[in-house]
Design a protein around this motif. Structure first.
Motif, PDB file in Angstrom:
ATOM      1  N   ALA A 307      33.576  22.294  -8.176  1.00  0.00           N
ATOM      2  CA  ALA A 307      32.690  22.664  -9.162  1.00  0.00           C
ATOM      3  C   ALA A 307      31.398  22.486  -8.955  1.00  0.00           C
ATOM      4  CB  ALA A 307      33.086  22.148 -10.337  1.00  0.00           C
ATOM      5  N   ALA A 308      30.355  22.970  -9.518  1.00  0.00           N
ATOM      6  CA  ALA A 308      28.916  22.621  -9.220  1.00  0.00           C
ATOM      7  C   ALA A 308      28.161  22.689 -10.648  1.00  0.00           C
ATOM      8  CB  ALA A 308      28.385  23.461  -8.352  1.00  0.00           C
ATOM      9  N   PRO A 309      28.480  22.041 -11.570  1.00  0.00           N
ATOM     10  CA  PRO A 309      27.811  21.732 -12.493  1.00  0.00           C
ATOM     11  C   PRO A 309      26.243  21.358 -12.552  1.00  0.00           C
ATOM     12  CG  PRO A 309      29.198  19.986 -12.712  1.00  0.00           C
ATOM     13  CD  PRO A 309      29.227  20.921 -11.399  1.00  0.00           C
ATOM     14  N   SER A 310      25.579  21.669 -13.615  1.00  0.00           N
ATOM     15  CA  SER A 310      24.078  21.154 -13.447  1.00  0.00           C
ATOM     16  C   SER A 310      23.765  20.007 -14.162  1.00  0.00           C
ATOM     17  CB  SER A 310      23.183  22.263 -14.144  1.00  0.00           C
ATOM     18  OG  SER A 310      23.690  22.674 -15.491  1.00  0.00           O
ATOM     19  N   ILE A 311      24.453  19.766 -15.138  1.00  0.00           N
ATOM     20  CA  ILE A 311      24.517  18.327 -15.809  1.00  0.00           C
ATOM     21  C   ILE A 311      25.960  17.654 -15.850  1.00  0.00           C
ATOM     22  CG2 ILE A 311      23.822  17.232 -17.834  1.00  0.00           C
ATOM     23  CD1 ILE A 311      22.138  19.456 -18.454  1.00  0.00           C
ATOM     24  N   THR A 312      26.007  16.482 -15.824  1.00  0.00           N
ATOM     25  CA  THR A 312      27.323  15.539 -15.966  1.00  0.00           C
ATOM     26  C   THR A 312      26.843  14.385 -16.497  1.00  0.00           C
ATOM     27  OG1 THR A 312      26.936  14.786 -13.411  1.00  0.00           O
ATOM     28  CG2 THR A 312      28.806  16.420 -13.885  1.00  0.00           C
ATOM     29  N   ARG A 313      27.277  14.540 -17.799  1.00  0.00           N
ATOM     30  CA  ARG A 313      26.688  13.299 -18.833  1.00  0.00           C
ATOM     31  C   ARG A 313      28.133  12.722 -19.355  1.00  0.00           C
ATOM     32  NH1 ARG A 313      21.398  11.809 -21.796  1.00  0.00           N
ATOM     33  NH2 ARG A 313      21.885  10.524 -23.375  1.00  0.00           N
ATOM     34  N   VAL A 314      28.175  11.427 -19.461  1.00  0.00           N
ATOM     35  CA  VAL A 314      29.222  10.884 -20.526  1.00  0.00           C
ATOM     36  C   VAL A 314      28.773   9.560 -21.142  1.00  0.00           C
ATOM     37  CG1 VAL A 314      30.577   9.808 -18.472  1.00  0.00           C
ATOM     38  CG2 VAL A 314      31.509  10.196 -20.781  1.00  0.00           C
ATOM     39  N   SER A 315      28.789   9.391 -22.212  1.00  0.00           N
ATOM     40  CA  SER A 315      28.261   8.132 -23.085  1.00  0.00           C
ATOM     41  C   SER A 315      29.454   7.146 -23.093  1.00  0.00           C
ATOM     42  CB  SER A 315      27.760   8.526 -24.363  1.00  0.00           C
ATOM     43  OG  SER A 315      26.740   9.307 -24.167  1.00  0.00           O
ATOM     44  N   ASP A 316      29.345   5.928 -23.271  1.00  0.00           N
ATOM     45  CA  ASP A 316      30.103   5.060 -23.619  1.00  0.00           C
ATOM     46  C   ASP A 316      30.375   4.955 -25.229  1.00  0.00           C
ATOM     47  OD1 ASP A 316      28.067   3.510 -24.569  1.00  0.00           O
ATOM     48  OD2 ASP A 316      28.311   1.762 -23.131  1.00  0.00           O
ATOM     49  N   ALA A 317      31.289   4.194 -25.472  1.00  0.00           N
ATOM     50  CA  ALA A 317      31.907   4.208 -26.874  1.00  0.00           C
ATOM     51  C   ALA A 317      30.570   4.038 -27.867  1.00  0.00           C
ATOM     52  CB  ALA A 317      32.857   3.499 -27.169  1.00  0.00           C
ATOM     53  N   MET A 318      29.814   2.781 -27.356  1.00  0.00           N
ATOM     54  CA  MET A 318      28.748   2.536 -28.274  1.00  0.00           C
ATOM     55  C   MET A 318      27.503   3.633 -28.313  1.00  0.00           C
ATOM     56  SD  MET A 318      27.245   0.140 -30.188  1.00  0.00           S
ATOM     57  CE  MET A 318      28.163  -1.504 -30.002  1.00  0.00           C
ATOM     58  N   GLU A 319      27.270   4.311 -27.180  1.00  0.00           N
ATOM     59  CA  GLU A 319      26.023   5.371 -27.324  1.00  0.00           C
ATOM     60  C   GLU A 319      26.937   6.402 -28.096  1.00  0.00           C
ATOM     61  OE1 GLU A 319      23.246   5.836 -23.988  1.00  0.00           O
ATOM     62  OE2 GLU A 319      24.335   7.991 -24.019  1.00  0.00           O
ATOM     63  N   THR A 320      28.045   6.857 -27.963  1.00  0.00           N
ATOM     64  CA  THR A 320      28.551   7.782 -28.729  1.00  0.00           C
ATOM     65  C   THR A 320      28.278   7.668 -30.151  1.00  0.00           C
ATOM     66  OG1 THR A 320      30.372   8.256 -26.779  1.00  0.00           O
ATOM     67  CG2 THR A 320      30.767   8.936 -29.190  1.00  0.00           C
ATOM     68  N   GLN A 321      28.657   6.445 -30.383  1.00  0.00           N
ATOM     69  CA  GLN A 321      28.564   6.145 -32.103  1.00  0.00           C
ATOM     70  C   GLN A 321      27.246   6.248 -32.469  1.00  0.00           C
ATOM     71  OE1 GLN A 321      30.499   2.298 -32.870  1.00  0.00           O
ATOM     72  NE2 GLN A 321      32.298   2.560 -31.653  1.00  0.00           N
ATOM     73  N   PHE A 322      26.289   5.723 -31.606  1.00  0.00           N
ATOM     74  CA  PHE A 322      24.895   5.976 -31.706  1.00  0.00           C
ATOM     75  C   PHE A 322      24.570   7.644 -32.220  1.00  0.00           C
ATOM     76  CE2 PHE A 322      20.590   6.743 -29.875  1.00  0.00           C
ATOM     77  CZ  PHE A 322      19.647   6.175 -30.908  1.00  0.00           C
ATOM     78  N   THR A 323      24.765   8.251 -30.855  1.00  0.00           N
ATOM     79  CA  THR A 323      24.525   9.626 -31.030  1.00  0.00           C
ATOM     80  C   THR A 323      25.199  10.412 -32.382  1.00  0.00           C
ATOM     81  OG1 THR A 323      24.692   9.735 -28.528  1.00  0.00           O
ATOM     82  CG2 THR A 323      24.947  11.819 -29.817  1.00  0.00           C
ATOM     83  N   MET A 324      26.398   9.956 -32.681  1.00  0.00           N
ATOM     84  CA  MET A 324      26.854  10.469 -33.933  1.00  0.00           C
ATOM     85  C   MET A 324      25.943  10.013 -35.225  1.00  0.00           C
ATOM     86  SD  MET A 324      29.133  12.453 -33.051  1.00  0.00           S
ATOM     87  CE  MET A 324      30.170  12.565 -31.398  1.00  0.00           C
ATOM     88  N   ALA A 325      25.486   8.756 -35.157  1.00  0.00           N
ATOM     89  CA  ALA A 325      24.610   8.296 -36.065  1.00  0.00           C
ATOM     90  C   ALA A 325      23.283   8.986 -36.290  1.00  0.00           C
ATOM     91  CB  ALA A 325      24.194   6.857 -35.855  1.00  0.00           C
ATOM     92  N   THR A 326      22.912   9.655 -35.269  1.00  0.00           N
ATOM     93  CA  THR A 326      21.550  10.519 -35.193  1.00  0.00           C
ATOM     94  C   THR A 326      21.770  11.807 -35.860  1.00  0.00           C
ATOM     95  OG1 THR A 326      21.970  11.341 -33.058  1.00  0.00           O
ATOM     96  CG2 THR A 326      20.746   9.134 -33.265  1.00  0.00           C
ATOM     97  N   ALA A 327      23.004  12.183 -36.146  1.00  0.00           N
ATOM     98  CA  ALA A 327      23.290  13.702 -36.530  1.00  0.00           C
ATOM     99  C   ALA A 327      22.782  13.900 -37.866  1.00  0.00           C
ATOM    100  CB  ALA A 327      24.610  13.833 -36.467  1.00  0.00           C
ATOM    101  N   LYS A 328      21.966  14.852 -37.970  1.00  0.00           N
ATOM    102  CA  LYS A 328      21.421  15.514 -39.287  1.00  0.00           C
ATOM    103  C   LYS A 328      22.808  15.869 -40.041  1.00  0.00           C
ATOM    104  CE  LYS A 328      17.014  17.006 -37.725  1.00  0.00           C
ATOM    105  NZ  LYS A 328      16.084  18.211 -37.678  1.00  0.00           N
TER     106      LYS A 328
END
Length: 550
Positions: A307-328
């Motif tokens: 496979a040759a994706p252009s982006i590979t990104r995975v957040s840890d649990a704390m960053e995932t919670q932060f990302t969800m908290a930034t949701a409108k």
């Protein structure tokens, strides 16, 4: 850019449409988003040190670039004093200007850069190349005790795509071209450089090269060291012009010496870079993994696959919670944690929601390539207990990816500190490094008597390892100096990188912030070789002295 913060005047972060963010920040770090902001001081009320430029130097620079392109007003000089690190922003808001440049000059071509350099050397002045001013490791400031004249050489007028060689798939571009400038010019001809760092809107090609930058799509396009095929640099020894060839065996690579040199060898004026045709299809999909370790192992298997994706990104649990908290409220991102998704993850997949980690994986190219890569990645995600949740969140991430730095100004306005540090290490060390860095940061918070949080994401994957990008924030104690707390936490994180097999920086460079770890990273002998290179090219220490090594 603003003299006191990130980005353009009139653009700022706000949280009122993100109902989960203020509670998250207060719960995790005691940061009160609803506190009245501290007013940024009026520059006119601050004591900006006067220009110390000798008349002879000023006259010679006027002759070189024209009177209208030599500036000594307070605002222009202050903007060119620091970059945009947390330390820079705190100092500048305090009116601690350090050594302000005496003059700012704007050459329009390589001949004028040569004239500026000759003038600076003849006057024994300090010359500091300046691109977009977005640097966050102290690469732009003059030594505080510098007694010689200081000149900031701003490449902002040198921003053209000179030519595109469609056969060789390369482009000649002037070093002062900001990301949006060069992309607009390339896109109009059907091409892209494919380099999109967080600072994309406020950083330049020359700055990317001088700091060995990486972009969000480096999995597909490579980092700037891979993209840059040749450079032109005005140095005290003359103009260095490397050949525009794909590979060469001609002794130590001068091109590589320029990459990451942070202005110590000269002023980069243009580069020949690889470009790619605009993709037929481009999509970013979101996935969830049971935990961070599962996500890391999945990214490893993706990197080891066809496979040759252009982006590979995975957040840890704390960053995932932060990302969800930034949701409108009602947005595609908030829908990720809808009741249906939670039930599926918890009941059907057996995932602990507190450990669940969000991932974005990008696909770009022909329809056939995208379809095949998505299929291969989907099999790997499933193997590691993950599941996909569609393209909506990825589209939102793609639209908002350059806005994140504005959050730092927002919390600084409320007395809190936040910053980032990143490293790369081998696949074998990633998870242990992550856990030990988080532990080191939390220990530093406790020792400093402050409440804070740290989170991380894997942001770039390679054959043998990956980059991990850490974000930390804290509310300093009411008594004491917040910068002292910042220093302790930042030092703990950087030392944990070194102690756990990582490098001092994956793409932010060395500057002055990371200089204490150069010997550990390169070895003592390696640091001496770098120092000898700078001394040999610039024996008078006129070019950005103090960056990388002393």
């Amino acid at each position: 850019m603003k003299w006191w913060g990130w980005g353009q005047e009139g653009v700022a972060f706000h949280h009122h449409d993100k109902p989960g963010l203020a509670p998250f920040a207060y719960r995790m770090a005691g940061i009160d988003f609803n506190a009245p902001p501290v007013q940024v001081p009026d520059l006119a009320e601050l004591d900006v040190p006067a220009s110390q430029a000798p008349d002879g130097l000023r006259s010679a620079l006027v002759e070189a670039v024209g009177a209208e392109h030599v500036h000594d007003d307070d605002l222009t000089r202050v903007v060119h004093t620091y970059g945009k690190s947390m330390r820079d922003l705190v100092r500048i808001r305090r009116g601690d200007f350090g050594r302000v440049p005496d003059l700012v000059v704007y050459p329009v071509d390589e001949a004028q850069v040569e004239a500026v350099l000759r003038t600076g050397l003849d006057s024994d002045a300090v010359l500091i190349p300046f691109g977009g001013g977005s640097n966050i490791v102290g690469s732009l400031e003059a030594p505080r005790d510098e007694s010689r004249p200081v000149v900031s050489v701003d490449l902002g007028r040198m921003r053209s795509v000179i030519e595109v060689d469609e056969t060789s798939q390369t482009a000649r571009i002037q070093a002062g071209a900001l990301g949006p400038d060069l992309e607009a010019q390339l896109n109009a001809r059907g091409w892209t450089i494919g380099h999109f760092p967080d600072s994309f809107k406020h950083s330049t090609l020359g700055g990317w090269i001088a700091t060995r930058s990486s972009g969000m799509q480096s999995d597909r396009f490579g980092d700037i060291a891979d993209i840059t095929r040749a450079v032109r640099v005005v140095t005290p020894k003359g103009v260095v012009a490397t050949r525009a060839v794909p590979v060469q065996s001609a002794g130590p690579s001068v091109r590589e010496m320029v990459l990451g040199s942070e202005g110590r060898l000269g002023v980069i004026t243009e580069a020949l870079v690889q470009v790619h045709r605009l993709a037929e299809e481009r999509v970013i999909l979101a996935y969830f993994f049971p935990d961070y370790g599962s996500g890391l192992r999945a990214m490893h298997d993706v990197a080891a696959s066809d496979a040759a994706p252009s982006i590979t990104r995975v957040s840890d649990a704390m960053e995932t919670q932060f990302t969800m908290a930034t949701a409108k409220k009602g947005s595609r991102l908030s829908a990720l944690m809808s009741k249906g998704v939670k039930v599926y993850a918890e009941k059907r997949k057996g995932i602990d929601l507190d450990k669940m980690c969000l991932s974005f994986i990008g696909y770009e190219g022909s329809k056939e390539h995208v379809a095949r890569t998505k299929r291969l990645v989907g099999e790997i995600v499933k193997k590691h207990g993950g599941f996909g949740v569609g393209s909506g969140p990825g589209t939102l991430y793609d639209q908002k990816k350059f806005d994140t730095p504005y959050i730092r100004d927002f919390i600084l306005d409320r007395g809190a500190y936040g910053d980032v540090s990143e490293t790369s290490s081998s696949w074998a060390t990633l998870e242990v490094l992550h856990d030990n860095v988080v532990a080191a940061a939390n220990k530093a918070f406790a020792e400093q008597g402050t409440q804070g949080f740290v989170f991380c994401h894997l942001s770039h994957s390679y054959h043998s390892g990956a980059c991990q990008y850490f974000t930390f924030a804290f509310q300093p104690p009411a008594e004491g100096d917040g910068l002292a707390v910042y220093d302790a936490v930042k030092h703990a994180i950087q030392q944990a990188f070194i102690d756990n097999g990582g490098t001092l920086s994956h793409h932010h460079a060395v500057g002055r912030e990371h200089k204490p770890w150069v010997g550990d990273d390169l070895s003592s002998a390696g640091a001496q070789i770098v120092s000898a290179l700078f001394q040999g090219v610039d024996p008078g220490r006129n070019l950005n002295p103090g960056a990388i090594v002393d």
